[in-house]
Write a protein that holds these residues in place. Structure first.
Motif, mmCIF file in Angstrom:
data_model
loop_
_atom_site.group_PDB
_atom_site.id
_atom_site.type_symbol
_atom_site.label_atom_id
_atom_site.label_comp_id
_atom_site.label_asym_id
_atom_site.label_seq_id
_atom_site.Cartn_x
_atom_site.Cartn_y
_atom_site.Cartn_z
ATOM 1 N N ILE A 1 -1.967 -0.423 -4.346
ATOM 2 C CA ILE A 1 -0.610 -0.334 -3.567
ATOM 3 C C ILE A 1 -0.416 1.240 -3.498
ATOM 4 O O ILE A 1 -0.706 1.878 -4.340
ATOM 5 N N ILE B 1 9.643 -7.597 4.600
ATOM 6 C CA ILE B 1 8.062 -7.280 4.324
ATOM 7 C C ILE B 1 7.750 -7.469 5.663
ATOM 8 O O ILE B 1 7.770 -8.461 6.375
ATOM 9 N N ALA C 1 6.284 1.104 0.885
ATOM 10 C CA ALA C 1 4.824 0.541 0.314
ATOM 11 C C ALA C 1 3.958 0.320 0.963
ATOM 12 O O ALA C 1 4.478 -0.662 2.040
ATOM 13 N N THR D 1 0.011 -1.942 1.486
ATOM 14 C CA THR D 1 -1.050 -2.601 0.478
ATOM 15 C C THR D 1 -1.590 -3.619 1.460
ATOM 16 O O THR D 1 -0.846 -4.107 2.612
ATOM 17 N N LEU E 1 2.358 -6.275 -3.816
ATOM 18 C CA LEU E 1 3.536 -5.790 -3.311
ATOM 19 C C LEU E 1 5.041 -6.469 -3.786
ATOM 20 O O LEU E 1 5.623 -5.902 -4.071
#
Length: 191
Positions: A92, A135, A166, A168, A174
């Motif tokens: 990440i 997300i 973040a 990834t 995550l």
């Protein structure tokens, strides 16, 4: 020193203290010395396209003002022993932000607007919620290994939490990162 949310089972950790706003300013100066107004023209075109989706969008206010001075990354052990699994360990990448939620939304809007400018860069975001956090995922191009094996389909996952943006390709790392804001894991710093 690792942040408190970096789990004790992380096998790699790196952190750079870098003022991203100042870095952008230096990059702008350098590009303008080579091609006057070159970067400003590109940013202006992206900004114009983005304002059709978000009238209040400003690259400086929406992106640059929300960049912090900390970039970090950590990885966990690979989940298997095949070459593909070994080369795709859960990792990440984090960018500190004074308003990581706004930075996340601004990046999504900017990328969608850039996609609208050129079908060659067409990216479709899928959205879901996890613990009240958004997300976004973007499917990455299909790939194959050097041996011609199909590499499992991957998607870039973007979210915000703990004051960081973040990024990834691993959904599990995550989600673990987002959970760390509520229940503190045993930190790597304590190991």
């Amino acid at each position: 020193e690792p942040m408190d949310f970096v789990p004790a089972d992380a096998i790699q950790f790196s952190r750079w203290r870098l003022d991203l706003k100042r870095l952008w300013s230096s990059l702008e100066t350098m590009v303008n010395q080579i091609t006057p107004g070159g970067l400003a023209g590109l940013v202006g075109a992206l900004e114009q396209a983005t304002r059709q989706r978000d009238p209040g969008f400003s690259f400086r206010d929406s992106i640059l003002a929300n960049l912090g001075d900390d970039i970090a990354s950590y990885a966990k052990a690979p989940r298997g022993t095949s070459l593909i699994e070994l080369s795709d360990q859960p990792t990440i990448n984090l960018i500190r932000s004074p308003n990581s939620d706004r930075l996340l939304e601004s990046i999504r809007t900017l990328v969608q607007s850039a996609s609208a400018l050129s079908p060659m860069f067409s990216l479709e975001f899928k959205e879901r919620e996890f613990l009240g956090k958004k997300i976004y995922s973007v499917r990455l191009p299909d790939m194959s290994s050097a041996e011609g094996e199909a590499v499992p389909q991957r998607a870039l996952q973007l979210s915000s939490g703990n004051g960081y943006l973040a990024m990834t390709t691993d959904e599990a790392i995550l989600e673990e990162f987002l959970r760390s804001g509520e229940s503190k894991p045993r930190p790597l710093a304590g190991t």
